[in-house]
Design an enzyme around this catalytic site. Structure first.
Site, PDB file in Angstrom:
ATOM      1  N   SER A  49       0.878  -1.172   0.000  1.00 36.46           N
ATOM      2  CA  SER A  49       0.000   0.000   0.000  1.00 36.46           C
ATOM      3  C   SER A  49       0.913   1.218   0.000  1.00 36.46           C
ATOM      4  O   SER A  49       1.788   1.339   0.865  1.00 36.46           O
ATOM      5  CB  SER A  49      -0.892  -0.006   1.241  1.00 36.46           C
ATOM      6  OG  SER A  49      -1.724   1.130   1.271  1.00 36.46           O
ATOM      7  N   ASP A  98      -8.430   4.356   2.405  1.00 38.39           N
ATOM      8  CA  ASP A  98      -9.421   3.276   2.376  1.00 38.39           C
ATOM      9  C   ASP A  98      -8.744   1.908   2.333  1.00 38.39           C
ATOM     10  O   ASP A  98      -9.217   0.959   2.954  1.00 38.39           O
ATOM     11  CB  ASP A  98     -10.377   3.451   1.196  1.00 38.39           C
ATOM     12  CG  ASP A  98     -11.368   4.591   1.411  1.00 38.39           C
ATOM     13  OD1 ASP A  98     -11.576   5.007   2.577  1.00 38.39           O
ATOM     14  OD2 ASP A  98     -11.935   5.069   0.411  1.00 38.39           O
ATOM     15  N   GLU A  99      -7.633   1.795   1.596  1.00 39.86           N
ATOM     16  CA  GLU A  99      -6.843   0.559   1.613  1.00 39.86           C
ATOM     17  C   GLU A  99      -6.392   0.258   3.035  1.00 39.86           C
ATOM     18  O   GLU A  99      -6.462  -0.881   3.495  1.00 39.86           O
ATOM     19  CB  GLU A  99      -5.582   0.700   0.754  1.00 39.86           C
ATOM     20  CG  GLU A  99      -5.737   0.446  -0.689  1.00 39.86           C
ATOM     21  CD  GLU A  99      -4.418   0.603  -1.438  1.00 39.86           C
ATOM     22  OE1 GLU A  99      -4.486   0.706  -2.662  1.00 39.86           O
ATOM     23  OE2 GLU A  99      -3.326   0.619  -0.819  1.00 39.86           O
ATOM     24  N   LEU A 100      -5.933   1.295   3.715  1.00 39.30           N
ATOM     25  CA  LEU A 100      -5.447   1.117   5.081  1.00 39.30           C
ATOM     26  C   LEU A 100      -6.552   0.586   5.991  1.00 39.30           C
ATOM     27  O   LEU A 100      -6.308  -0.282   6.837  1.00 39.30           O
ATOM     28  CB  LEU A 100      -4.885   2.436   5.624  1.00 39.30           C
ATOM     29  CG  LEU A 100      -4.155   2.331   6.947  1.00 39.30           C
ATOM     30  CD1 LEU A 100      -2.893   1.489   6.817  1.00 39.30           C
ATOM     31  CD2 LEU A 100      -3.803   3.715   7.473  1.00 39.30           C
ATOM     32  N   ILE A 142      -6.834  -3.043   5.298  1.00 38.20           N
ATOM     33  CA  ILE A 142      -5.671  -3.742   5.858  1.00 38.20           C
ATOM     34  C   ILE A 142      -5.852  -3.943   7.366  1.00 38.20           C
ATOM     35  O   ILE A 142      -5.628  -5.037   7.894  1.00 38.20           O
ATOM     36  CB  ILE A 142      -4.371  -2.964   5.543  1.00 38.20           C
ATOM     37  CG1 ILE A 142      -4.047  -3.104   4.052  1.00 38.20           C
ATOM     38  CG2 ILE A 142      -3.213  -3.431   6.421  1.00 38.20           C
ATOM     39  CD1 ILE A 142      -2.989  -2.143   3.536  1.00 38.20           C
TER      40      ILE A 142
END
Length: 161
Positions: free
Chosen positions: A18, A85-87, A90
């Protein structure tokens, strides 16, 4: 917490990176991915997503189907709601499935991520302007949570040479 053991799950990828492309795609990330390839470590690569596919679901699948998430924090990471948003995804996989998360602080003080201060904090605030308080709270909590994990800081890389 529903934990899935790495031995009982077949992951499609070993690593999901990421990152903010503006900061690290051509410098750090290209070297990182080449080294993973050299060691036969399969990494999710966003530039391999088919052009006709929607990006967000592909990224979520990539995260869920990865054994490890490597979060490369850089000055512009919080400039992207995609990154934030990826975080969130995750952190969700870390909490629900025990996914390993490794933070990398690229030319950035980890405390700036932890507390959303400095240029990192300014970029974060800019991204949050049109977001709800709930979204801002979730992003802030995820940043702090991952920044509190022992990771790698670019200022110490020369110690490994």
């Amino acid at each position: 917490m529903a934990y899935r053991s790495p031995s009982s799950t077949n992951f499609k990828y070993d690593v999901f990176p990421s990152f903010s492309g503006v900061d690290v795609r051509k410098c750090f990330l290209s070297h990182f991915l080449r080294e993973l390839d050299r060691k036969f470590i399969k990494a999710f690569k966003d530039n391999e997503i088919q052009r006709s596919h929607s990006l967000a679901p592909e990224l979520k699948l990539g995260i869920k189907n990865s054994r490890i998430a490597v979060v490369v924090f850089s000055k512009n990471y919080p400039s992207s709601s995609w990154c934030l948003d990826e975080l969130l995804e995750i952190v969700k996989c870390k909490e629900e499935f025990g996914q390993m998360v490794i933070p990398v602080f690229y030319c950035l003080d980890p405390s700036h991520v932890r507390t959303q201060t400095g240029d990192f904090g300014k970029n974060f605030e800019r991204t949050c302007r049109k977001k709800t308080e709930k979204v801002k709270f979730l992003w802030r909590r995820a940043l702090t949570d991952v920044a509190n994990i022992l990771g790698y800081h670019s200022v110490t890389w020369y110690d490994f040479i």
